[in-house]
Scaffold this active site. Structure first.
Site, PDB file in Angstrom:
ATOM      1  N   CYS A 277      -2.571  36.035  -8.535  1.00 17.70           N
ATOM      2  CA  CYS A 277      -1.595  34.957  -8.365  1.00 17.70           C
ATOM      3  C   CYS A 277      -0.238  35.500  -7.901  1.00 17.70           C
ATOM      4  O   CYS A 277       0.399  36.291  -8.606  1.00 17.70           O
ATOM      5  CB  CYS A 277      -1.470  34.229  -9.699  1.00 17.70           C
TER       6      CYS A 277
ATOM      7  N   CYS B 187       2.740  34.622 -10.144  1.00 20.58           N
ATOM      8  CA  CYS B 187       2.611  35.400 -11.389  1.00 20.58           C
ATOM      9  C   CYS B 187       3.216  36.791 -11.192  1.00 20.58           C
ATOM     10  O   CYS B 187       3.896  37.310 -12.083  1.00 20.58           O
ATOM     11  CB  CYS B 187       1.151  35.541 -11.804  1.00 20.58           C
TER      12      CYS B 187
END
Length: 105
Positions: free
Chosen positions: A30, A33
């Site tokens: 991600c 993230c």
């Protein structure tokens, strides 16, 4: 560096713990993230005397992601005395995250 916990550790480190615990539900693939990680780790270091900052890899602990209905990563959940009290989704600037956590200390 914030510690990654698995499902078994989550019960003792979050659900059975008094006080405030902040948990970042993330995935290694991600992009947002990866952007949040240094902010999260830095804030965890700054606030380590007040609260604990943990991480859950949703690909390694899918049952936790399902239990807390984490459909988007990153999702940061603030727990107080083992119960969810707040949730932030997506990248969060450091000041915003700190302000949110401090509400529950």
């Amino acid at each position: 560096m914030s510690r990654i916990v698995n499902t078994n550790e989550f019960i003792s480190e979050v659900e059975n713990k008094q006080g405030t615990v902040v948990v970042d539900f993330f995935a290694t693939w991600c992009g947002p993230c990866k952007m949040l990680s240094p902010v999260y780790n830095s804030l965890g270091e700054e606030m380590k005397e007040k609260t604990e900052f943990l991480k859950v890899d949703i690909d390694q602990s899918m049952e936790l992601a399902q239990k807390f209905a984490v459909n988007t990563v990153p999702t940061v959940i603030v727990f107080k005395d083992g119960k969810e009290v707040d949730r932030l989704v997506g990248f969060i600037p450091k000041k915003n995250l700190k302000d949110k956590v401090e509400q529950y200390l």
